[in-house]
Design an enzyme around this catalytic site. Structure first.
Site, PDB file in Angstrom:
ATOM      1  N   GLU A  57       0.870  -1.174   0.000  1.00 47.65           N
ATOM      2  CA  GLU A  57       0.000   0.000   0.000  1.00 47.65           C
ATOM      3  C   GLU A  57       0.907   1.223   0.000  1.00 47.65           C
ATOM      4  OE1 GLU A  57      -2.799   0.192   3.171  1.00 47.65           O
ATOM      5  OE2 GLU A  57      -3.755  -1.709   2.671  1.00 47.65           O
ATOM      6  N   ASP A  68      -5.913   9.235   9.937  1.00 46.46           N
ATOM      7  CA  ASP A  68      -4.564   8.786  10.269  1.00 46.46           C
ATOM      8  C   ASP A  68      -4.069   9.372  11.576  1.00 46.46           C
ATOM      9  OD1 ASP A  68      -3.939   7.124   8.000  1.00 46.46           O
ATOM     10  OD2 ASP A  68      -3.987   8.959   6.805  1.00 46.46           O
TER      11      ASP A  68
END
EC number: 4.2.1.20
Length: 273
Positions: A57, A68
């Protein structure tokens, strides 16, 4: 035999088939494109498969990454500070494909940079660069049908995110736009949460998901070491490690990050017997 039967498997399908034949879960590693700088990031990307990464990824840096935690936020800031753009990220994929034509690579990020680039142009350029799939964190199925259809036409998998709080009634619509694999978030919250190995509840959660899809199931968020990865590998088709790898890169450099990947891969293989 139908024409569909003659279609060769995608890189994602082929990699999951290989892992299944080897009776082990796939290791999915996340790194931020351009972190800490373009040259270092490109070099790390090229070395991840040999270290044990089955699927990569590659994060697309964004200034407001709402899902995040601090580690990935800082990685994005470092990359943006060095001038990383979506154009440069796609160029990294093209460079990676010059030497590696088999490792699946998925771009992960947010819709805003894609819209700034131009959705149709982005999908076309991503496919041409050698991207295999997309995880767009903030594009829900209610607004993503057209994007998904265009991606599928270009051979790009739209990988759905399923949270612990996702109601069962929402799964059919969510998974209908899914390809490649399903990313099951282990814990509510942001990336990087330290939570150990969610093996008990995760077993039943994945069993419920398998009632709705035949796609491989990957589990990520909060997996930080070999023991946790091995525990999740016992119940999932793939284990995703991101924040721990990004932190290791920040504190110990590329070789430290690669060492962690080797440790994770070895632990998962030992657990598979």
């Amino acid at each position: 035999m139908s024409p569909h039967d003659l279609t060769p498997p995608s890189r994602l399908q082929a990699r999951f088939a290989t892992c299944q034949a080897e009776q082990r879960a796939a290791l999915v590693t996340y790194v931020m494109a351009g972190d800490p700088d373009l040259a270092s990031s490109q070099a790390l990307l090229s070395q991840l498969p040999a270290a044990g990464a089955d699927i990569i990824e590659l994060g697309m840096p964004f200034s407001d990454p709402m899902a995040d935690g601090e580690a990935i936020q800082r990685a994005g800031q470092r990359a943006l500070g060095d001038g990383q753009t979506l154009t440069r990220t796609l160029a990294m994929v093209s460079e990676f494909r010059r030497q590696d034509t088999t490792t699946p690579l998925v771009l992960m990020g947010y819709l805003n940079p894609i819209q700034c680039y131009g959705e149709t142009r982005f999908l076309t350029d991503a496919a041409a660069a050698g991207v295999d799939g997309l995880i767009v964190v903030d594009l829900p199925p209610e607004h993503g049908a057209g994007f998904t259809a265009r991606a599928r036409d270009l051979g790009l998998a739209r990988i759905p995110l399923v949270a612990p709080t996702t109601p069962a009634s929402r799964l059919p619509a969510l998974l209908a736009q899914g390809d490649g694999f399903v990313y099951r978030i282990a814990y509510n919250g942001i990336t990087g949460r330290a939570g150990g190995a969610p093996s008990g509840d995760m077993t039943s959660a994945l069993a419920q998901l398998r009632e709705h899809t035949a796609l491989p199931l990957a589990v990520g968020f909060g997996i930080r070491d070999g023991d946790a990865a091995a525990a999740v590998a016992g119940v999932a088709d793939a284990v995703v490690v991101g924040s721990a790898l990004v932190e290791r890169l920040d504190t110990q450099g590329p070789e430290g990050a690669l060492t962690l990947v080797r440790e994770l891969a070895a632990s998962m293989k030992r657990s598979a017997g």
